[in-house]
Structure formats: C-alpha cells, structure tokens
Scaffold this motif. Structure first.
Motif, PDB file in Angstrom:
ATOM      1  N   GLY A 239       0.802  -1.208   0.000  1.00 15.44           N
ATOM      2  CA  GLY A 239       0.000   0.000   0.000  1.00 15.44           C
ATOM      3  C   GLY A 239       0.837   1.260   0.000  1.00 15.44           C
ATOM      4  N   VAL A 240       2.059   1.166  -0.530  1.00  9.70           N
ATOM      5  CA  VAL A 240       2.913   2.350  -0.638  1.00  9.70           C
ATOM      6  C   VAL A 240       2.579   3.065  -1.939  1.00  9.70           C
ATOM      7  N   ILE A 241       2.263   4.338  -1.842  1.00 12.72           N
ATOM      8  CA  ILE A 241       1.891   5.139  -3.004  1.00 12.72           C
ATOM      9  C   ILE A 241       2.994   6.138  -3.300  1.00 12.72           C
ATOM     10  N   ALA A 242       3.431   6.197  -4.546  1.00 16.60           N
ATOM     11  CA  ALA A 242       4.444   7.166  -4.976  1.00 16.60           C
ATOM     12  C   ALA A 242       3.916   7.862  -6.222  1.00 16.60           C
ATOM     13  N   ILE A 243       3.678   9.154  -6.115  1.00 22.38           N
ATOM     14  CA  ILE A 243       3.101   9.930  -7.207  1.00 22.38           C
ATOM     15  C   ILE A 243       4.109  10.971  -7.670  1.00 22.38           C
ATOM     16  N   PRO A 244       4.445  11.013  -8.962  1.00 22.08           N
ATOM     17  CA  PRO A 244       5.357  12.058  -9.454  1.00 22.08           C
ATOM     18  C   PRO A 244       4.824  13.448  -9.109  1.00 22.08           C
ATOM     19  N   ASP A 245       5.726  14.315  -8.628  1.00 26.88           N
ATOM     20  CA  ASP A 245       5.292  15.646  -8.216  1.00 26.88           C
ATOM     21  C   ASP A 245       5.391  16.689  -9.323  1.00 26.88           C
ATOM     22  N   GLY A 246       5.789  16.243 -10.522  1.00 25.49           N
ATOM     23  CA  GLY A 246       5.909  17.169 -11.636  1.00 25.49           C
ATOM     24  C   GLY A 246       7.207  17.941 -11.650  1.00 25.49           C
TER      25      GLY A 246
END
Length: 251
Positions: free
Chosen positions: A177-184
């Motif tokens: 359940g680890v979420i990694a979202i590019p921050d732009g």
C-alpha cells in the motif's frame, strides 16, 4: 378534486417506484461496501486502513528481486539470500526513498545511520536496514552507491537497493500500500514511512519518519539491548569547521 385530476399524480408516483427501489438498493450496497472498507465506519484514511491491516497481520511484502549499491543481486522477504553465505535477518527495517530527493529521504538516511550505529554497537545480525528505491530507472547502481557513501551505509547492516524491474517495484508497493506519485518536478510524493517487516514478509509495524527509535525497539522485539539508543546528533558527519578544529570522528 375529480378522478381525472388525481390520476396523473398517481401514475407518476407509480412509475417512479422501480427507480426509487433501485436507488435504495444501490445506496444500501454502497453503504455496506463503505462500512466494510472502513471497518464499520471507524477508519477513514488510507493510512488508517494500512495500519489496521498490520494489526490483523494482513499486510505482507512479496518476495522482491533487488540490486544493491555494490551491484549484487539479492532477494528480500520470504527467500533466503543467494548462496546462503549471509545470515538471513529475522527482521527488516524498511524505508522507501529515491536518491535525488533533497528532503525526507536525506533525513531518513541520517536516521537510518543512527539505527545502523546502534546495531553495530550491539553486534546484532538479526536486524537489517533496507532502503528500497521508488525510482529504479534513475537509481542505477552508481546512484545507489553515491547515496550509500553519503550516509555511510555499512553493507553488512544497511542495504541500499532498487528493484530490478518496474514490475517488481509495483508488486511490492502494491502489496504494502505504498503510493508514490510524481510531483511534476522530477520527484515523488509518497507515503512510505518506516516499515518493520519479518523475514517472511509480514509487516509488524508502520512508523512515521521521525519514529525511528520506536521502529528499532519493535525490530529488537523480545531481545532488548542493554545499550542506550544513540542520541540526537550522535554519529552525524562533522562539519568542515569541526574537521579543521580536529573535532571530527576519531575512528
């Protein structure tokens, strides 16, 4: 009022009954699903749900192929090290990083160094620190090696690593359940925290970034150390001014 005047209203109400019945069923199913997912409407955030899974023993890391800062392949969770030459740790203390992060990941590196030094003083081999990159495309072996050198990672106690394939990373982060979202901006926003995971992959605890002492205590489990935990600032790299004054490490 005549029968002809009341008839349209009655007809309209009758025609709406099937629609209202369907809506009631949909709302009931939705409420039931939300109640199930939130453990009876008690847990509302994703982190709450993850930690509830931990308390139930339901959160588990999958066996994952990694490459470390020395370029060697290894597998974590559920599989003994290749060749059997390295003792299998009883517990991993795991964080998720990317090496060009200039904020939280560097703070975690400094905290993990303090944990490493506590384990070194105790001479323990049953607890291993494991940093896993969430950016394996850019975190090549040279990048991992540079991060390890920056934070003085001892490869016997602290492994800096990256999954060998994007699919392996996705399976591991999906399971935990680890979420990694590019921050732009070339980085990531992620909820990695510090995980205490036994060698079979069962997550024993999830701790905030600044709760490394709690994570270490849990990892040590029923084998508490007589040695105190390192204090704030202990083991940190000396500044250039300290080195010039002779105030750096004496080792």
């Amino acid at each position: 009022m005549s029968d002809s005047a009341s008839r349209p209203a009655t007809t309209t109400t009758t025609s709406l009954m099937p629609t209202l019945a369907v809506c009631a069923v949909v709302l009931g199913v939705a409420a039931g699903a939300i109640g199930h997912l939130t453990r009876g409407f008690e847990l509302w955030t994703f982190e709450d749900l993850r930690r509830d899974q931990v308390s139930r023993g339901e959160l588990r890391a999958v066996p994952t192929s990694l490459v470390n800062a020395d370029g060697a392949s290894m597998k974590a969770f559920g599989t003994a090290p290749r060749g059997g030459s390295t003792p299998r740790p009883a517990v991993y203390v795991v964080d998720f990083i990317y090496t060009n992060c200039v904020s939280v990941c560097q703070t975690l590196g400094a905290e993990f160094y303090r944990v490493q030094e506590a384990l070194r003083r105790e001479g323990r081999g049953d607890v291993r620190l494991l940093s896993v990159s969430i950016d394996p495309v850019r975190d090549t072996v040279p990048a991992l090696r540079a991060y390890a050198a920056l934070h003085r990672a001892d490869g016997q106690r602290w492994t800096i690593s990256a999954p060998t394939q994007i699919e392996a990373l996705q399976k591991l982060t999906g399971a935990l359940g680890v979420i990694a979202i590019p921050d732009g901006l070339g980085g990531y926003v992620h909820n990695g925290a510090i995980h205490v995971i036994d060698s079979s992959g069962v997550v024993l605890g999830i701790h905030e970034y600044d709760e490394w002492e709690t994570a270490l205590r849990q990892a040590r489990g029923r084998w508490p150390s007589p040695l105190p935990l390192p204090q704030a600032g202990e083991g940190e790299r000396p500044s250039e001014a300290q080195v010039a004054r002779g105030g750096g490490d004496s080792q």
